[in-house]
Structures are given as structure tokens and as C-alpha cells.
Scaffold this motif. Structure first.
Motif, PDB file in Angstrom:
ATOM      1  N   GLU A  66     -45.068 -67.880  74.621  1.00 36.80           N
ATOM      2  CA  GLU A  66     -44.489 -67.338  73.876  1.00 36.80           C
ATOM      3  C   GLU A  66     -46.172 -67.040  72.515  1.00 36.80           C
ATOM      4  OE1 GLU A  66     -42.539 -70.677  72.997  1.00 36.80           O
ATOM      5  OE2 GLU A  66     -40.273 -70.387  73.659  1.00 36.80           O
ATOM      6  N   VAL A  67     -46.486 -68.567  73.087  1.00 38.25           N
ATOM      7  CA  VAL A  67     -47.787 -68.637  71.901  1.00 38.25           C
ATOM      8  C   VAL A  67     -48.962 -67.573  72.057  1.00 38.25           C
ATOM      9  CG1 VAL A  67     -48.173 -70.776  71.972  1.00 38.25           C
ATOM     10  CG2 VAL A  67     -49.168 -70.256  73.832  1.00 38.25           C
ATOM     11  N   GLU A  68     -49.238 -66.477  73.460  1.00 40.74           N
ATOM     12  CA  GLU A  68     -49.687 -65.469  73.631  1.00 40.74           C
ATOM     13  C   GLU A  68     -48.701 -63.935  73.115  1.00 40.74           C
ATOM     14  OE1 GLU A  68     -52.657 -65.069  74.328  1.00 40.74           O
ATOM     15  OE2 GLU A  68     -53.033 -66.942  74.893  1.00 40.74           O
ATOM     16  N   GLY A  69     -48.029 -64.155  72.877  1.00 35.48           N
ATOM     17  CA  GLY A  69     -46.635 -62.781  72.200  1.00 35.48           C
ATOM     18  C   GLY A  69     -46.634 -62.418  73.461  1.00 35.48           C
ATOM     19  N   PRO A  70     -44.929 -62.466  74.009  1.00 36.09           N
ATOM     20  CA  PRO A  70     -44.400 -61.819  74.953  1.00 36.09           C
ATOM     21  C   PRO A  70     -44.600 -60.166  74.599  1.00 36.09           C
ATOM     22  CG  PRO A  70     -42.975 -62.300  73.546  1.00 36.09           C
ATOM     23  CD  PRO A  70     -44.122 -63.873  73.513  1.00 36.09           C
TER      24      PRO A  70
END
Length: 450
Positions: A204-208
Motif C-alpha cells: 500500500e505505501v509503495e503504491g500497488p
């Protein structure tokens, strides 16, 4: 003129010290033993001492040393065709690919051959990035994926440090490890749940939309023989499906019989998008690795050229050795034998050893892939040696290794663990012989406990 002159052991060692650079070593501080013979589960050094090989060298000699049928098959193949460029269709390459695809799960039906496991992982992440159009790749901290640039970037343990800065876009996360839980779990079930929650948060925090792949060793190898809790691989599969992320299973060590399955994912009924392999596919008799590719990724390169290749890709001799190896596996029931060794001999034997030695914190594994984790204190679980120990700090593990070798057992030592990884063809009696030696050697570790 003799084209392959034989050298005596002293000359072999002299030339080694004068001209060979060894991996992962300070060249002037090592004294590699010479090996003069090997057969089955044993090898003999230059002094005439014989060792029972509980390391399978680098956990790759799954069929043992100098298997006569495999050696004969390679010799026969050399008489037919020694080499041919990858752009041609050749008999052994076609056979090997078909046989590997037939044993792979689901729709993994194409094989991109490489020269070993590291370049297999390199090509797997390249395929995933091109297939998805994304650049980030997630890999676990407790992992080793190979010594080339991209594979080393994937690697999560200290061997990566000397190669940094490295390939951009690699993000590391914590995988499950119930005995030393990074999530403060008190059960394998809780560890599974929390590890998956952590991985989901990292995505989520890396951007799927930026994550091309999640790479994992199905069973973590050098970093602990960490068997995933039931449900973990299924959870990773679900997460990848939700976001269109490619799931890559690195089975370089765990595949081809090592855990008592053709592929370790079979134990949990999981189908990744890509499987990387090497080592056990032909016991390292000739260098060979590869990526088993599913239908969707194969289709990506149906009319779009795949930008990668190797001069020795699908080498005819290497592929011949893989064909012969798989046929030997089937003829002799090697996968089933490896599974039985783990269930009936190694597992029970190591659990009995653990009861006798206060230095044993945990034993874990499958098939012929096990670890004995050594501690100074069972209550606190303080490791027998510190993380990434070297020199004097690593002495207790060196002493355990020396005790094993003095009694004729060649162990695999990794961190604060002794890995029990003999060839898949080792007999039950040979395993018991090795465990008896390990049992005695652990007295050295017991002397270091609180």
C-alpha cells in the motif's frame, strides 16, 4: 599429448592458491581443502579423509556425487551434440523444457533457460517489469537470490551490502519467522496473519500500481530454512491477484526434490506466475537454471521480443543432464524418498537431539532441508553467535563445524545454524550416521550455553 593430465593433490592445491580467486573469501586467509574423489553421499579430501556430505556442496547435489547413470547420460549427450546456439531447436533442450513444464503447477508451461539461479532471478524480475509496466519489486530481508547485480539487490541479507548502491526499485520487507518473530507473534497462525498484514501495508505505501512483483523463496534457504506457516503463500497469492502483481517463487534451492516435492509450492497447492530453478534440476553436474513462465507472461512476449538472452542458454549438455536427472528421479522414487527421509528419519532424529542439547533452540524443515538453530539460552533465545558474526565472534560455530569434520561429517554452517541438507539419495542409515556425529559435536555448543 595427454589433453587432460592428472595432477597430484599437492599440485592441485598449489595452483589453486596461485591462480584461483574464491567467492565470498579473503583470498590470503583461506586454505581450501583439495577434493580427490566423490561418490554418492561422500567425498574424499587430499589427505585421504572421507566425509559424509551433509551440505550437498551448496545444497545442489540432489542426486549425490558422480551418479553413474547421470554421468553416462552426459557422456552420451556429448557424443551427439556438445553445443548449439539458443536460436535453434535441439532435442535435449526441447525435452528438458517439456519435462519441467509438465511437472510445474497450473499453466506454467514455458521455460526460459539460464546458466544458474542468479540469472534466472534476473530474468524473472525483467519479465515481471515488462509484463506489468511497473518497476518496483518486493523481496524479503531474510533471503538470498544470487550474486549478480539484480539478484544481489533482491537479496535481503548482509551479502548484499558490498554491492550497494544497486538496482533501483527493490523494496525489502519482513517475512514470517515464528521462532524469532519480527511481529511479536506467539503462534504460527498469528505469525502468518501478521506477516501478511505487514506485506499488505508495504504494498500500500509503495503504491500497488508501481509494484511489478513479489519475489520469495518458497522455503527460505541459507537464511534459516524458514518453512512458511500454512496460509502464508496463499495470502501472498491473493494479494498479488488483487493488484495485478507477479508472484515469483524462487525455488533454486527448494525445488526438484529438496523438500520432498518436485516444486516446493506443491506442498501448499499454490501456483505462482513464475518459478525460478537451478541446483537440483541436474545436481549441478553441468551449469543450468531457468524460469518457468505462465501463459499470460508468455503471451506478453508472443509478438513482442523478449529483450534478453545468453550464449549458453539451454545448453544441450546441460539440458541432457536435466532430462536424465528427472528420469532418474522418477525411476528411483527420489522425491518420495526425500519426503520420507524428512518425515521418518531427519525430523524425528533432530527432535531427539534437541531434547538432549541445551544449545538447540529449534529444529525445523521438510524433506532433506533442515536447520538446527543454536542458542546460548533457550529461554531468551539468544543466538549462539551474533548476527553476521565473523572472526572470534563466530568461533562457537566454527568449533561445531570442526568437531563435525573431525568425525567425518561435512556440515553446512549458516549464521547460528547447522543446516542438515544431504543429497536426496542419501540412505536412512547414512542419515542416522550423520545425525549421530552431529549429536556428539553439539557438546561443543552446549559448553557455551548459560
Amino acid at each position: 599429448m595427454e589433453l587432460l593430465p592428472r595432477l597430484d593433490a599437492a599440485e592441485v592445491r598449489r595452483l589453486d592458491r596461485a591462480h584461483v580467486m574464491h567467492s565470498w573469501s579473503a583470498q590470503d586467509l583461506i586454505d581450501p581443502p583439495g577434493v580427490v574423489a566423490a561418490r554418492g553421499s561422500r567425498f574424499t579430501d587430499h589427505t585421504g579423509r572421507e566425509y559424509l556430505d551433509f551440505s550437498s556442496q551448496l545444497v545442489n547435489v540432489n542426486l549425490g556425487h558422480q551418479h553413474p547413470d547421470l554421468v553416462a547420460a552426459i557422456a552420451e549427450a556429448a557424443g551427439r551434440m556438445t553445443t548449439m546456439a539458443p536460436s535453434f531447436a535441439v532435442e535435449t533442450r526441447s525435452q528438458a523444457a517439456a519435462m519441467i513444464a509438465d511437472r510445474a503447477p497450473g499453466d506454467l508451461d514455458a521455460v526460459f533457460f539460464t546458466n544458474g539461479g542468479a540469472d534466472a532471478n534476473e530474468h524473472a524480475i525483467r519479465m515481471a517489469r515488462l509484463h506489468t509496466g511497473r518497476h518496483k519489486v518486493l523481496a524479503a530481508y531474510r533471503s538470498y537470490h544470487g550474486g549478480t547485480a539484480g539478484a544481489m539487490a533482491l537479496t535481503g541479507e548482509p551479502r548484499r551490502w558490498g554491492s550497494e548502491p544497486s538496482l533501483p526499485g527493490i523494496v525489502h520487507h519482513w517475512g514470517p519467522y515464528p521462532y524469532r518473530s519480527p511481529f511479536h507473534s506467539d503462534s504460527p497462525e498469528q505469525e502468518c496473519e501478521r506477516a501478511l498484514a505487514h506485506l499488505r501495508e508495504v504494498v500500500e505505501v509503495e503504491g500497488p500500481q508501481h509494484v511489478a512483483a513479489i519475489v520469495l523463496e518458497t522455503v527460505v534457504g541459507t537464511n534459516g530454512v524458514l518453512v512458511p506457516p500454512d496460509g502464508y503463500l496463499a495470502g501472498v497469492r491473493t494479494l498479488c491477484d488483487e493488484h495485478g502483481i507477479v508472484m515469483i517463487a524462487d525455488e533454486v534451492m527448494a525445488g526438484f526434490g529438496r523438500v520432498g516435492e518436485w516444486f516446493a509450492v506443491d506442498r501448499w497447492g499454490i501456483t505462482p506466475d513464475l518459478i525460478t530453478f537451478a541446483k537440483g534440476v541436474n545436481s549441478g553436474y553441468v551449469p543450468l537454471g531457468g524460469v518457468v513462465v505462465n501463459a499470460a507472461i508468455r503471451e506478453t512476449f508472443g509478438r513482442r521480443p523478449y529483450p534478453g538472452g545468453l550464449t549458453y542458454q539451454g545448453h544441450p549438455l546441460a539440458c541432457a543432464s536435466a532430462v536424465a536427472s528427472m528420469r532418474i528421479f522418477e525411476r528411483d522414487g527420489v522425491v518420495e524418498h526425500a519426503r520420507a527421509l524428512g518425515e521418518d528419519v531427519i525430523g524425528p532424529g533432530l527432535r531427539e537431539i534437541a531434547q538432549r542439547h541445551p544449545s538447540v533452540g529449534e529444529v525445523r524443515g521438510l524433506g532433506v532441508m533442515w536447520a538446527v538453530e543454536l542458542v546460548r539460552d533457550r529461554e531468551t533465545r539468544q543466538p549462539l553467535v551474533p548476527f553476521n558474526a565473523s572472526g572470534d565472534a563466530a568461533a562457537p560455530m566454527s568449533e561445531v563445524a570442526a568437531a563435525c569434520k573431525a568425525a567425518g561429517l561435512w556440515p553446512m554452517i549458516a549464521g547460528n545454524r547447522v543446516h542438515v541438507v544431504p543429497p536426496c539419495t542419501t540412505t536412512a542409515d547414512e542419515v542416522r550416521e550423520g545425525l549421530a556425529i552431529l549429536d556428539e559435536a553439539l557438546a561443543v555448543a552446549d559448553a557455551r550455553t548459560a
